[in-house]
Design an enzyme around this catalytic site. Sequence first.
Site, PDB file in Angstrom:
ATOM      1  N   CYS A  46       1.628  -4.326  -4.029  1.00  0.00           N
ATOM      2  CA  CYS A  46       0.262  -4.346  -3.178  1.00  0.00           C
ATOM      3  C   CYS A  46      -0.821  -3.238  -3.129  1.00  0.00           C
ATOM      4  CB  CYS A  46       0.749  -4.458  -1.627  1.00  0.00           C
ATOM      5  SG  CYS A  46       1.621  -3.222  -1.057  1.00  0.00           S
ATOM      6  N   ASP A  51      -1.309 -11.550  -2.045  1.00  0.00           N
ATOM      7  CA  ASP A  51      -1.965 -10.195  -2.792  1.00  0.00           C
ATOM      8  C   ASP A  51      -0.853  -9.800  -3.990  1.00  0.00           C
ATOM      9  OD1 ASP A  51       0.508  -9.646  -1.431  1.00  0.00           O
ATOM     10  OD2 ASP A  51      -0.192  -7.703  -0.549  1.00  0.00           O
TER      11      ASP A  51
END
Length: 607
Positions: free
Chosen positions: A73, A234
Amino acid sequence: MYKLTLTILLAVLTAAMSPATAQDRPNILWIVSEDNTVLLGSYGDQFATTPNLDQFAAGSIRYKNAFSTAPVCAPSRNTLITGMYPPSLGTEHMRSVYPSPAFVKFFPKYLREAGYYTTNNAKKDYNTPDQTDAWDESSNKATYKNRKPGQPFFAVFNLNVSHESSLHEPLPALKHDPEKVPLPPYHPATPELKHDWAQYYDKLEEMDRQFGRLLQELKDEGLAENTIVFYYADNGGVLARSKRFMYESGLHVPLIVHLPPKYAHLASQKSGTVSDRLVTFLDFAPTVLSLVDIKVPEYMQGGAFLGKQQKPEPPYAFGFRGRMDERIDMSRSVRDKKFRYIRNYLPNKIYGQYLEYLWRAPSVKSWEELYKAGKLNAVQSKFWEAKPAEELFDVDADPHNIKNLADDPKYKKDLERLRKANAEWMAKYKDVGFIPEAIIYEIAKKTPLYDYARSGQYNFGKIAATADLASSRTAAHTQALIKALADTDPSVRYWGATGLTVLKAAAGKDALRKALKDPEPAVRIAAAEALYVTGADKTAAVATLTDALKSDNPYARLQALNVLDLAGKDAAPAIPGAEQIAAQKPEMFDYDIRAAKVLLNNFKNSK
């Protein structure tokens, strides 16, 4: 009198037109889910329960070739917020927070300056110092509903229900049947893996419900016809060998964009269709600015795929991996529409390096236990073994990336083409990932890595060439690697020592012993690793690594702890130092503390 009347009339018309003009500018809504690849019904997954996203895709543009730049992420979110490639910024390592150059703005700032109301609910994790003025609101209560009447908005909602932490505690009752869950060929059918996969599909179903509620809320507010909606993840995920890893499962993400009829002209294709355009997170910031007709800054390294400033489709999608939490690694990847190429610069390190956070999932432990018991086939065992220097996969024929074609003569031209594309991309953006992080940490105290790389002090060509030799597993490069240990550049010296580790070369003992006194901790530690791994001088190696634990540089400590974890009982002299690190309170991130605790546990079990 006539001029005065005309002036008043123009003023009235301008005032009357302003709200309408503002209202005609599209709102932008980003709905971001965490840690999932294309496991959705609209992407062909028949086991998934995602009716809201499937219906949304039917009336939107679904991108089949969308990729995060990193399989984790924080570095990926750094790409999203800056429109720049983290290895060019020095922000590739997980939660490192090195500074960006002064000219880089988080892109929502440009929208705020143009009159947009910007909100983030609520995850940031941008892997660089925050720019809080990018948002009008950023909290778990942030909403576009607080804007002024008629004010356009850019709003982000992050859905974390599918995050990997959702698998840390097994649920007693599941909607998806563990006995029917489809397993990838690299995962053995342990009860824990089947359960974690089924639980993950349950979490995706809940994510879909949350997505549906956000979409319904937009409609209830009467904003659907004025809002362009993005849905994407993401990074890939989430079970071991997906998130954090350079395969399709870690980098391939869903991307679905809906443009209401009044904004349909901003896309080059119709709603309800599938695009095979290559898209990466580099392209998102330019695309949002293009959609709202704000000039895309020249420093951004991607290209808009929607709006008035659309760029031609790129031939490749590039990806990277640096340090993941407390474990050091380095890989780069190139993807076209058929192949994925991966270059592993630390092939001596196994794929499945122990990560405290990843190992919280029961499935990982069950997989590892079967490997240690010798009960896995070759495909399932690969994760627990050292990497090749290069990997090449035909994604169409091999979506799970299990058959490496890098040594197949039939694919030589494709291998060479993608290898060249990787080298050219890294050179173009002066990839600073070849600098050991212990050195990056010191540079970043004085200047952003992006500026450093363009200051004339970064000898990218020589460093990258040495890294190529070091990671190639070619014994013919031994003398060149020994010679590199005497170079004036510490990063070259680091790769010289690392190459001898990769080769487990018996040669170079004297040069490595000399390097134990190098002024750079990263070089001393790399030399110690080579001396230990080759068995040339384990005593001197452990002494150097033990001393490195006293360093003020947390990434020198972390590098040393990563090597000491290989030493078993031989790590005894370092245990007091590791105990001191493990007892510390983290100032920012605790990766050296985590690594120290792992070392202590492994040392205890080795007795």
